[in-house]
Write an enzyme that holds these catalytic residues in place. Structure first.
Site, PDB file in Angstrom:
ATOM      1  CB  CYS A 262      -0.446   0.136   1.138  1.00  0.00           C
ATOM      2  SG  CYS A 262      -2.403  -1.388   1.707  1.00  0.00           S
ATOM      3  CG  HIS A 341      12.100  -1.982   3.050  1.00  0.00           C
ATOM      4  ND1 HIS A 341      12.516  -3.037   2.981  1.00  0.00           N
ATOM      5  CD2 HIS A 341      11.535  -1.925   1.886  1.00  0.00           C
ATOM      6  CE1 HIS A 341      11.606  -3.686   2.714  1.00  0.00           C
ATOM      7  NE2 HIS A 341      11.354  -3.163   1.440  1.00  0.00           N
ATOM      8  CG  HIS A 426      -4.027  20.256   5.131  1.00  0.00           C
ATOM      9  ND1 HIS A 426      -4.957  20.311   4.894  1.00  0.00           N
ATOM     10  CD2 HIS A 426      -3.704  21.332   3.719  1.00  0.00           C
ATOM     11  CE1 HIS A 426      -5.565  21.661   4.616  1.00  0.00           C
ATOM     12  NE2 HIS A 426      -4.665  21.738   3.943  1.00  0.00           N
ATOM     13  CG  HIS A 430      -2.188   3.396   3.966  1.00  0.00           C
ATOM     14  ND1 HIS A 430      -3.578   4.022   3.094  1.00  0.00           N
ATOM     15  CD2 HIS A 430      -2.521   2.040   4.272  1.00  0.00           C
ATOM     16  CE1 HIS A 430      -3.668   2.180   2.498  1.00  0.00           C
ATOM     17  NE2 HIS A 430      -3.472   1.583   3.532  1.00  0.00           N
ATOM     18  CG  HIS A 459     -17.384   6.037   5.961  1.00  0.00           C
ATOM     19  ND1 HIS A 459     -19.210   7.456   5.598  1.00  0.00           N
ATOM     20  CD2 HIS A 459     -18.312   5.691   7.564  1.00  0.00           C
ATOM     21  CE1 HIS A 459     -19.945   7.070   5.573  1.00  0.00           C
ATOM     22  NE2 HIS A 459     -20.148   5.706   6.390  1.00  0.00           N
ATOM     23  CG  ASN A 463      -6.580   0.002   2.265  1.00  0.00           C
ATOM     24  OD1 ASN A 463      -6.214   0.050   1.705  1.00  0.00           O
ATOM     25  ND2 ASN A 463      -6.535  -0.821   3.349  1.00  0.00           N
TER      26      ASN A 463
END
Length: 546
Positions: A262, A341, A426, A430, A459, A463
């Protein structure tokens, strides 16, 4: 006895326990029974407390990440120009003298430094526009319909049906998310042809809107194309499908990123930045998506069922440019990308893992340690990012606490965790799930309004993997909250395990979107807006994220 690495890992998990008494135990206690009451202990995994430890090597990494010697050349010119001015007019005790030779030497040095800086400075990377895909209404599915569909397949036992019901009820997804036609069909059509249809609908849908909005001719203007999709990687590639569809130029530099989870959307942005540094006067298109059709799990392994409950159909495309002529119309300028990572350790590498279950059915398994792994990666990422984005006052407070602990050995002094709300206006976190958003908010001390774009995107659209960050930024734009000079922090998590960040600065005010007039005809494919919130933003945020 646990090994040292295992013990250290469990320490990072930050387990918390909730103790409750069973109903029988309470009854027995009220009747004065002598038998011991039974106790139910629920273990909840939380993100680590960032205030407990700060690894200085990641702070140093952030400082080195801030730029090379070239970025400091303009500052070096200041003392050089001061020396030139002093040489030009030097006050002596007796007379005023002019040292022309020294003056010319200093001015020549300053000009040399500025020339080196001009030719070696990194090219600015602008985000001209981005477009998020909004599927057709026929692909909508409510939570109740999802549970009915799950039960009608006949592939799940009673225990896993109850588990999926529990997850879906608490997932914070609404009743207007989308699934591809192959999954919604009765019986499901989960084949390569349906997967290609899903990929084409998502990719071409958002790309058509992007090209129409920006006036870019994909046949002539696009020189760099980057596509990321973790689980669906056909041959020819998704990038080749786009090139074929739009008949792009033969020398287009195309990349197809697979299996990166993702957070791959920000990896694609980082790759596009590097490519734009090497290719002047160019446009780069980045497309982020995930394919649902061939990755629906029909087994009874609980660790693999979560993806069915929260992942939904979606994708986004972004147009990046290094052309200075685009500075006037671009929305944002890319300031920083930081990639972390953690794949060197077994726990991190296997916490999100595609495998076969006991009966040979393929799915993506989410390990119990996922939250702790995500927290450790996030801590590393924000520690590296801090020196790049935090105001000087926050960095000095951190330095003060560090000196007290490391130099003066003061007891009871905890590391100062900077306030990132002073660095960004802002936040786009994720939308991996309700629990992830709640824990990130708690760990970074963010307010509900900071998390509103992420919660509303979860909502409304579920995802959507790597594209979720763009749905969240589109929400902030739709509300008219993005103003010139605002800074945006995008945070992505992904398998491997990875945590990546991108920081943008708004170059202009982005006006709020307005819904189409009542009774207006539905727009055609070429007229679809880039912002997917046009017709529903007025209903958000909902009163309760349930």
């Amino acid at each position: 006895m646990e090994s040292a690495p295992a013990a250290a890992f469990m320490e990072r998990e930050r387990l918390t326990a909730e103790v409750t008494f069973s109903g029988d135990a309470q009854a027995a206690s009220s009747e004065g029974a002598e038998r011991l009451p039974s106790i139910i202990v629920k273990i909840r995994r939380r993100l680590p407390d960032f205030a407990r430890s700060v690894n200085l090597k990641y702070v140093r990494l952030g400082i080195r990440h801030g730029g090379s010697l070239t970025s400091y050349l303009p500052m070096l010119c200041v003392p050089v120009l001061a020396a030139a001015a002093y040489s030009f007019v030097r006050l002596d005790v007796i007379y005023l003298s002019i040292d022309l030779l020294s003056c010319v030497a200093w001015l020549g040095t300053a000009m040399l430094l500025l020339t080196v800086y001009y030719f070696k400075r990194p090219r600015p990377v602008y985000l001209v526009e981005f477009a998020c895909y909004k599927p057709e209404d026929q692909n909508k599915i409510t939570k109740e319909a999802f549970l009915d569909m799950t039960e009608s397949t006949g592939c799940f036992n009673d225990e896993t049906l109850a588990f999926q019901t529990k997850i879906t009820t608490r997932s914070a997804l609404g009743d207007e998310t989308y699934l591809p036609s192959g999954v919604l069909a009765r019986p499901p059509r989960l084949n390569m042809a349906e997967a290609r249809l899903e990929a084409e609908a998502v990719m071409f849908g958002c790309l058509d809107a992007l090209f129409a909005s920006t006036g870019i001719d994909p046949r002539r203007d696009v020189r760099i194309l980057i596509v990321n999709c973790s689980l669906f990687n056909p041959t020819p590639s998704l990038a080749s499908m786009i090139i074929h569809h739009y008949k792009m130029r033969e020398d287009v530099k195309s990349f197809n990123l697979g299996g990166m989870g993702c957070s791959a959307g920000l990896i694609a942005i980082d790759l596009a930045k590097d490519m734009l540094q090497a290719n002047p006067n160019s446009y780069a298109v980045v497309l982020s998506t995930e394919n649902i059709t061939l990755n629906w799990y029909f087994g009874n392994d609980r660790s693999m069922l979560l993806s069915n409950c929260i992942f939904r159909m979606g994708g986004a495309a972004a147009l990046l440019s290094n052309r200075r002529a685009d500075a006037g119309r671009a929305k944002y300028r890319l300031l920083h990308t930081v990639r972390t990572h953690k794949g060197a350790t077994d726990e991190c590498f296997k916490c999100v893992y595609q495998r076969e279950d006991d009966v040979g059915k393929v799915g993506v398994s989410l390990a119990r340690e996922l939250m702790s792994v995500a927290g450790d990666a996030l801590k590393t990422n924000i520690t590296t990012l801090g020196p790049l984005v935090l105001p000087l006052s926050e960095q000095l407070k951190f330095l003060k606490s560090l000196m007290m602990r490391r130099v003066f050995r003061a007891k009871g002094v905890r590391p100062y965790i900077p306030n990132f709300r002073r660095a960004f206006e802002h936040f786009c976190v994720h939308a991996g799930g309700r629990a992830v958003l709640e824990e990130v908010q708690r760990s970074l001390s963010l307010e509900d309004k900071d998390m509103e774009p992420s919660r509303c995107a979860l909502h409304r659209f579920g995802n959507t993997s790597s594209s979720s960050l763009w749905y969240e930024l589109a929400y902030a734009e739709a509300k008219g909250r993005v103003k010139r000079g605002n800074r945006v922090w995008q945070i992505g998590f992904g398998s491997g395990f990875k945590c990546n960040s991108a920081v943008w600065r708004a170059l202009r005010d982005v006006p709020a979107v307005s819904p189409p007039p009542a009774g207006a005809a539905a727009p055609g494919p070429e007229e679809k807006a880039c912002n997917p919130w046009v017709d529903c933003v007025a209903k958000y945020p909902p009163k309760a994220y349930v």
